[in-house]
Design a protein around this motif. Sequence first.
Motif, PDB file in Angstrom:
ATOM      1  N   GLU A  34     -11.801  66.227  68.052  1.00 44.78           N
ATOM      2  CA  GLU A  34     -11.045  66.734  68.406  1.00 44.78           C
ATOM      3  C   GLU A  34     -11.674  67.307  69.635  1.00 44.78           C
ATOM      4  N   GLU A  35     -12.323  67.385  70.194  1.00 43.36           N
ATOM      5  CA  GLU A  35     -12.915  67.598  71.236  1.00 43.36           C
ATOM      6  C   GLU A  35     -12.852  66.405  72.353  1.00 43.36           C
ATOM      7  N   ILE A  36     -13.088  65.725  71.901  1.00 47.40           N
ATOM      8  CA  ILE A  36     -13.151  64.712  72.455  1.00 47.40           C
ATOM      9  C   ILE A  36     -11.243  64.481  72.472  1.00 47.40           C
ATOM     10  N   LYS A  37     -10.814  64.086  72.092  1.00 50.00           N
ATOM     11  CA  LYS A  37      -9.486  64.508  71.762  1.00 50.00           C
ATOM     12  C   LYS A  37      -9.057  64.910  73.448  1.00 50.00           C
ATOM     13  N   LYS A  38      -9.242  66.324  72.763  1.00 50.04           N
ATOM     14  CA  LYS A  38      -8.753  66.783  73.975  1.00 50.04           C
ATOM     15  C   LYS A  38      -8.764  67.130  75.298  1.00 50.04           C
ATOM     16  N   ASN A  39     -10.288  67.051  75.650  1.00 47.72           N
ATOM     17  CA  ASN A  39     -10.798  66.527  76.851  1.00 47.72           C
ATOM     18  C   ASN A  39     -10.796  65.082  77.861  1.00 47.72           C
ATOM     19  N   GLY A  40      -9.386  63.974  76.412  1.00 49.96           N
ATOM     20  CA  GLY A  40      -9.541  63.011  77.062  1.00 49.96           C
ATOM     21  C   GLY A  40     -10.711  61.758  77.474  1.00 49.96           C
ATOM     22  N   GLY A  41     -11.249  62.943  76.494  1.00 50.68           N
ATOM     23  CA  GLY A  41     -12.596  61.399  76.209  1.00 50.68           C
ATOM     24  C   GLY A  41     -12.447  60.235  75.529  1.00 50.68           C
ATOM     25  N   ILE A  42     -11.933  58.825  76.420  1.00 50.06           N
ATOM     26  CA  ILE A  42     -12.422  57.853  75.468  1.00 50.06           C
ATOM     27  C   ILE A  42     -13.569  56.188  75.721  1.00 50.06           C
ATOM     28  N   SER A  43     -14.144  56.069  74.656  1.00 53.49           N
ATOM     29  CA  SER A  43     -15.177  55.031  74.690  1.00 53.49           C
ATOM     30  C   SER A  43     -15.190  53.737  74.315  1.00 53.49           C
ATOM     31  N   LEU A  44     -15.829  52.968  74.830  1.00 52.87           N
ATOM     32  CA  LEU A  44     -15.222  51.862  74.137  1.00 52.87           C
ATOM     33  C   LEU A  44     -16.519  50.798  74.168  1.00 52.87           C
ATOM     34  N   SER A  45     -16.416  50.273  73.144  1.00 52.40           N
ATOM     35  CA  SER A  45     -17.866  48.822  73.142  1.00 52.40           C
ATOM     36  C   SER A  45     -17.531  47.915  74.499  1.00 52.40           C
ATOM     37  N   LEU A  46     -18.878  47.241  75.266  1.00 48.99           N
ATOM     38  CA  LEU A  46     -18.081  46.545  75.596  1.00 48.99           C
ATOM     39  C   LEU A  46     -17.788  45.018  75.617  1.00 48.99           C
ATOM     40  N   LYS A  47     -17.559  44.445  73.909  1.00 46.18           N
ATOM     41  CA  LYS A  47     -17.056  43.945  73.368  1.00 46.18           C
ATOM     42  C   LYS A  47     -15.517  44.506  73.339  1.00 46.18           C
ATOM     43  N   GLN A  48     -15.389  45.246  72.941  1.00 43.66           N
ATOM     44  CA  GLN A  48     -13.453  45.981  72.961  1.00 43.66           C
ATOM     45  C   GLN A  48     -13.298  45.691  74.346  1.00 43.66           C
ATOM     46  N   PHE A  49     -14.019  45.681  75.722  1.00 41.67           N
ATOM     47  CA  PHE A  49     -13.681  45.934  76.784  1.00 41.67           C
ATOM     48  C   PHE A  49     -13.518  44.429  77.085  1.00 41.67           C
ATOM     49  N   GLU A  50     -14.044  43.698  77.367  1.00 34.76           N
ATOM     50  CA  GLU A  50     -14.158  42.117  77.434  1.00 34.76           C
ATOM     51  C   GLU A  50     -12.941  41.001  76.643  1.00 34.76           C
ATOM     52  N   SER A  51     -12.674  41.678  75.628  1.00 35.46           N
ATOM     53  CA  SER A  51     -11.985  41.002  74.637  1.00 35.46           C
ATOM     54  C   SER A  51     -10.166  41.464  74.923  1.00 35.46           C
ATOM     55  N   SER A  52     -10.290  42.534  75.233  1.00 36.99           N
ATOM     56  CA  SER A  52      -8.872  43.445  75.686  1.00 36.99           C
ATOM     57  C   SER A  52      -8.468  42.820  76.803  1.00 36.99           C
ATOM     58  N   GLU A  53      -9.833  42.129  77.611  1.00 35.69           N
ATOM     59  CA  GLU A  53      -9.505  41.785  79.281  1.00 35.69           C
ATOM     60  C   GLU A  53      -9.008  42.935  80.298  1.00 35.69           C
ATOM     61  N   MET A  54      -9.920  44.062  79.542  1.00 35.85           N
ATOM     62  CA  MET A  54      -9.654  44.620  80.721  1.00 35.85           C
ATOM     63  C   MET A  54     -10.224  45.299  81.796  1.00 35.85           C
ATOM     64  N   GLU A  55     -10.028  45.603  82.772  1.00 37.23           N
ATOM     65  CA  GLU A  55     -10.393  45.849  84.329  1.00 37.23           C
ATOM     66  C   GLU A  55     -10.895  46.421  84.755  1.00 37.23           C
ATOM     67  N   LEU A  56     -11.529  46.553  85.790  1.00 38.15           N
ATOM     68  CA  LEU A  56     -11.883  48.334  86.774  1.00 38.15           C
ATOM     69  C   LEU A  56     -11.278  47.416  88.207  1.00 38.15           C
ATOM     70  N   GLY A  57     -10.863  48.807  89.431  1.00 39.57           N
ATOM     71  CA  GLY A  57     -11.142  49.116  90.988  1.00 39.57           C
ATOM     72  C   GLY A  57     -10.875  49.881  91.211  1.00 39.57           C
ATOM     73  N   LYS A  58     -11.321  49.947  91.840  1.00 41.03           N
ATOM     74  CA  LYS A  58     -11.571  51.585  93.427  1.00 41.03           C
ATOM     75  C   LYS A  58     -10.524  51.607  93.545  1.00 41.03           C
TER      76      LYS A  58
END
Length: 383
Positions: A34-58
Amino acid sequence: MNRYILKPILIFPLLLLFFSCGNSEGDSGNDQPEEIKKNGGISLSLKQFESSEMELGKMQEMMFPLTVQATGIIDVPPENKAMINSYTSGYVKQAPLLVGDEVKKGQFLLSLENPEYIQMQQDYLDAMEQMKYLRSEYERQKTLMDENITSEKNYLKAESDYKRNLSKYNALKEKLKMLNLNPVAIENGNISSVIRIYAPISGGITKMNINNGMYVSSSTPLMEIIDRDHLHLELDVFEKDIMKLEKDQEIKFMIPEAQSDTLEGLVHLVGTSIDGQKRTVKVHGHFKDEEAKSKLATGMFVQAEIITNESRQKALPENSVVSMEDRNYVLLLEDQSNGEYSFSRREVITGDTFNGFTIIKNGEDFEEDARFLTKGTFPLITE
């Protein structure tokens, strides 16, 4: 007796304590998500990040155009639009063309038939025959007048009759030419009850208001021809933005009812008078891509932006920003360690979007080296 009663009394408080502890641990486990949801916190594993072809940028500083909004239509200059009329009334004898047909200047369009055309040609022939006699009489009287053999009255009458008939003859001759009837052919005895109408310009037929046997008058619009080689933008810009406009400024426009692609043009002319009712000025624009005109038609509604200047703004790729309930959010990378990505949801104030990037008006709220999820943001925020 008392011994048997005592044991249950001792066991009961112990059971209460045990279940109480169990419930307390269970509640603690439910509070954390509940606390994580409230603060908008989201955690992903490296495998989830790469399999979903996500990208980071500035966040980047980019040049964004300052624009003036405009609406208008696709149009052609007046000289490239022709409304076909007849100089006289008649019945449609031939009308072989259809809307969409392309015609060349001078090409046959339609023919009209009317007995009055015969009478006009007969009047012309009568005037021509009278011309011979009246000219001869006028020349005779002039000769006699020079020799003082005839009176001035006879001379002036002969001159008046000749010139009046000459005027009638020339007027009838011009009328016949306007109806595309050849005076020379008529003088040779070729009289026709039919007149033919030809295309005054090259272009496509956009309107057809006639059919065979239909009676038309000189005020009846028969058909319309438009030369699409000179299609242009005819835009309306509000009075408050007039001072920002100049020739050769870039125009970005689209046809919302026909296509979503953005087309480009240039300002060619800026009007110098204000529409009294709408408080707008006309802006004439030309297309950059001449091939784009083949897909457009006159009268199409246009939404346009005229680029008047540029400003430097902080921006993120438009896929980084997700709108929910009239608010805009991004995912800020908080930590990247132990093969795990941690993000927090942050609200942003957005501006215009241009070339795939959206202005972040509160960009100063983030550190310079802050990194954001630039691809794959939408499903994480909405979930």
